[in-house]
Design a protein around this motif. Sequence first.
Motif, mmCIF file in Angstrom:
data_model
loop_
_atom_site.group_PDB
_atom_site.id
_atom_site.type_symbol
_atom_site.label_atom_id
_atom_site.label_comp_id
_atom_site.label_asym_id
_atom_site.label_seq_id
_atom_site.Cartn_x
_atom_site.Cartn_y
_atom_site.Cartn_z
ATOM 1 N N ASP A 83 -7.051 36.437 36.562
ATOM 2 C CA ASP A 83 -6.030 36.041 35.287
ATOM 3 C C ASP A 83 -7.034 36.272 34.378
ATOM 4 O O ASP A 83 -7.201 35.174 33.788
ATOM 5 N N HIS A 85 -7.674 36.657 30.575
ATOM 6 C CA HIS A 85 -7.649 36.800 29.731
ATOM 7 C C HIS A 85 -5.939 35.395 29.805
ATOM 8 O O HIS A 85 -5.383 35.395 28.956
ATOM 9 N N GLU A 87 -3.342 35.320 30.837
ATOM 10 C CA GLU A 87 -1.745 35.685 30.772
ATOM 11 C C GLU A 87 -0.949 35.128 32.441
ATOM 12 O O GLU A 87 0.102 34.463 31.592
ATOM 13 N N HIS A 88 -1.566 35.507 33.176
ATOM 14 C CA HIS A 88 -0.444 34.619 34.179
ATOM 15 C C HIS A 88 -0.220 33.367 33.833
ATOM 16 O O HIS A 88 0.393 31.961 33.763
ATOM 17 N N ARG A 90 -0.534 31.893 30.828
ATOM 18 C CA ARG A 90 0.674 31.368 29.511
ATOM 19 C C ARG A 90 2.004 31.741 30.363
ATOM 20 O O ARG A 90 3.044 30.881 29.340
ATOM 21 N N GLU A 91 2.064 32.525 31.410
ATOM 22 C CA GLU A 91 3.600 32.715 31.610
ATOM 23 C C GLU A 91 4.139 31.580 32.673
ATOM 24 O O GLU A 91 5.037 31.274 32.715
#
Length: 179
Positions: A83, A85, A87-88, A90-91
Motif C-alpha cells: 500500500d 500510497h 489507500e488501504h 485510509r479505507e
Amino acid sequence: DQSETIDLPSVILEVSVDAIDDTNKKSRDPMTMTLQQKEERSIVLKERGTQLYKMRRFRRAESVWHEGVRLFGFWKPEDSVMDPHDEHLRENNRLRALSNPLLLNEALLMRRRGAYKEAECNCDEVLENDSRNAKAFFRRGQVRVDLQKWEDARHDFTKAVECGALQSEVDKELNRLRK
C-alpha cells in the motif's frame, strides 16, 4: 355428545427447484463488497438494530448488529510495499469508524444477556480502532464491574472522563463500583 369425524383427502405436494437466483449474493458478500456498499449496508443495519432495540426485541437487535459487525472482518494490508500510497490505510480507517458503533451496540446487548467476556472483547476491539473512544471505555468499565475487575473498571471510567464522557454518568458507575 355430537361429534362428527370428517375424512379429509390426503395431499402430496411435489416441489422441484430448477434454478436459484443468487444474483445479489455477490453484492451481500463482505469479501466482494465495495467500501461504499459496506457503508450503506452498515447504516441500514445500525438503524434496523436500533429500531428493534427500541421495540425491546433485544435478541433480534443483537443479531442485526452482529451482521453489521461481520461486514468489517476483512482488512486490507497496510504495509508500505502492498500500500505505497496509504489507500488501504485510509479505507481501513473508514471501515474501523463504521464498525465501532455496531461493536458498541452489540456489546450493550451482550452485557444485558450476561455475555460479559464477549462484550469486553467488543470494547477492546473498538479501543484498538480508536484509543480515545469515551463510550468504549465507559461500556468496558461497566462490563468489568460485572466481571468484578474492580481496578480495571476504575481505570476505564477515569479514561472515559479524560476522553469526554459525562462525569455524572461515570460517577453513577463509580458509586455502583463502591457497593
